[in-house]
Design an enzyme around this catalytic site. Structure first.
Site, PDB file in Angstrom:
ATOM      1  N   HIS A  49       0.843  -1.191   0.000  1.00  0.00           N
ATOM      2  CA  HIS A  49       0.000   0.000   0.000  1.00  0.00           C
ATOM      3  C   HIS A  49       0.883   1.248   0.000  1.00  0.00           C
ATOM      4  O   HIS A  49       2.101   1.164   0.233  1.00  0.00           O
ATOM      5  CB  HIS A  49      -0.962   0.022   1.203  1.00  0.00           C
ATOM      6  CG  HIS A  49      -0.281   0.120   2.534  1.00  0.00           C
ATOM      7  ND1 HIS A  49      -0.133  -0.935   3.392  1.00  0.00           N
ATOM      8  CD2 HIS A  49       0.307   1.176   3.159  1.00  0.00           C
ATOM      9  CE1 HIS A  49       0.489  -0.553   4.473  1.00  0.00           C
ATOM     10  NE2 HIS A  49       0.784   0.719   4.351  1.00  0.00           N
TER      11      HIS A  49
HETATM   12  P1  TYD Z   1      -2.080  -3.976   7.792  1.00  0.00           P
HETATM   13  O1  TYD Z   1      -2.431  -2.671   7.173  1.00  0.00           O
HETATM   14  O2  TYD Z   1      -2.544  -5.229   7.112  1.00  0.00           O
HETATM   15  O3  TYD Z   1      -0.512  -4.061   8.033  1.00  0.00           O
HETATM   16  P2  TYD Z   1       0.691  -4.024   6.950  1.00  0.00           P
HETATM   17  O4  TYD Z   1       0.838  -2.595   6.521  1.00  0.00           O
HETATM   18  O5  TYD Z   1       1.884  -4.453   7.696  1.00  0.00           O
HETATM   19  O6  TYD Z   1       0.372  -4.954   5.829  1.00  0.00           O
HETATM   20  O7  TYD Z   1      -2.628  -3.985   9.292  1.00  0.00           O
HETATM   21  C1  TYD Z   1      -2.921  -5.178  10.000  1.00  0.00           C
HETATM   22  C2  TYD Z   1      -4.104  -4.920  10.930  1.00  0.00           C
HETATM   23  O8  TYD Z   1      -3.753  -3.988  11.955  1.00  0.00           O
HETATM   24  C3  TYD Z   1      -5.306  -4.352  10.214  1.00  0.00           C
HETATM   25  O9  TYD Z   1      -6.459  -5.000  10.751  1.00  0.00           O
HETATM   26  C4  TYD Z   1      -5.324  -2.904  10.594  1.00  0.00           C
HETATM   27  C5  TYD Z   1      -4.661  -2.903  11.950  1.00  0.00           C
HETATM   28  N1  TYD Z   1      -3.912  -1.683  12.268  1.00  0.00           N
HETATM   29  C6  TYD Z   1      -4.362  -0.854  13.271  1.00  0.00           C
HETATM   30  O10 TYD Z   1      -5.401  -1.103  13.909  1.00  0.00           O
HETATM   31  N2  TYD Z   1      -3.647   0.272  13.559  1.00  0.00           N
HETATM   32  C7  TYD Z   1      -2.505   0.577  12.915  1.00  0.00           C
HETATM   33  O11 TYD Z   1      -1.872   1.609  13.211  1.00  0.00           O
HETATM   34  C8  TYD Z   1      -2.053  -0.282  11.853  1.00  0.00           C
HETATM   35  C9  TYD Z   1      -0.800   0.026  11.079  1.00  0.00           C
HETATM   36  C10 TYD Z   1      -2.780  -1.399  11.565  1.00  0.00           C
END
Ligand code: TYD
Length: 140
Positions: A49
Site C-alpha cells: 500500500h
Molecule cells: P495492515 O495494514 O494489514 O498491516 P501491513 O501494513 O503491515 O500490511 O494492518 C494489520 C491490521 O492492523 C489491520 O487489521 C489494521 C490494523 N492496524 C491498526 O489497527 N492500527 C494501525 O496503526 C495499523 C498500522 C494497523
C-alpha cells in the site's frame, strides 16, 4: 530514487546502548502513532500500500528485514538490520516489507493516527494518484 536513511546516535557506555528518538529532532515530524511488527511468518510480504499523507520512519530494532520502495517510477530495495538506522518513507510511496528474519521487530513511527481513508491499497490506483499529483504540481 533518493533513499533517505537516518542514523540515530546511540548513548553507549559499559552497560550497553540506548537510543532516544524525539519528534522534530531525530524524527522529522510529530510522532502521532507507533506500531511494531514481529513474529512474522517465514516468506511473508506485508504492506502492499501507499499513503496519501502519512509519513513514516521504519526501524528494524531487532533482526532484519527488507523494504521495497516504489515511487511510481523507480523501485529500490533497502535492507534494515540495525537498531540505530531508520528509513524515511514519504507519502505517495508504495511499500512492501519482506525477508523478515524470525527474530525481526520492525518498529514504525508515524506522523498520523490510523486512518483507513489515507491508504491506497490498489497498485493501479497508486500509479494514477502519483500521475495526478504530478499534474497538479506541474500546473503550479
Ligand atoms: P495492515 O495494514 O494489514 O498491516 P501491513 O501494513 O503491515 O500490511 O494492518 C494489520 C491490521 O492492523 C489491520 O487489521 C489494521 C490494523 N492496524 C491498526 O489497527 N492500527 C494501525 O496503526 C495499523 C498500522 C494497523
Amino acid at each position: 530514487m533518493q533513499v533517505k536513511k537516518v542514523y540515530f546516535q546511540p548513548h553507549g557506555d559499559e552497560r550497553g546502548q540506548l537510543i532516544a528518538l524525539e519528534e522534530y529532532k531525530d524524527i522529522p515530524f510529530q510522532i502521532r502513532r507507533v506500531y511494531y511488527i514481529y513474529d512474522t511468518a517465514e516468506g511473508v510480504t506485508r504492506g502492499y500500500h501507499a499513503h496519501k499523507s502519512l509519513q513514516q520512519i521504519l526501524i528494524c530494532i531487532h533482526g532484519s528485514c527488507k523494504i521495497r520502495l516504489d515511487n511510481g517510477k523507480e523501485k529500490e530495495i533497502v535492507l534494515l538490520d540495525k537498531p540505530n538506522e531508520g528509513l524515511y518513507v514519504s507519502n505517495a510511496m508504495w511499500r512492501e516489507m519482506f525477508d523478515f528474519s524470525p527474530d525481526a521487530v520492525l518498529m514504525v513511527l508515524a506522523s498520523e493516527l490510523y486512518d483507513e481513508s489515507d491508504y491506497i491499497r490498489n497498485y493501479n490506483d497508486f500509479l494514477e494518484y502519483v500521475r495526478n499529483c504530478e499534474e497538479t504540481t506541474d500546473g503550479e
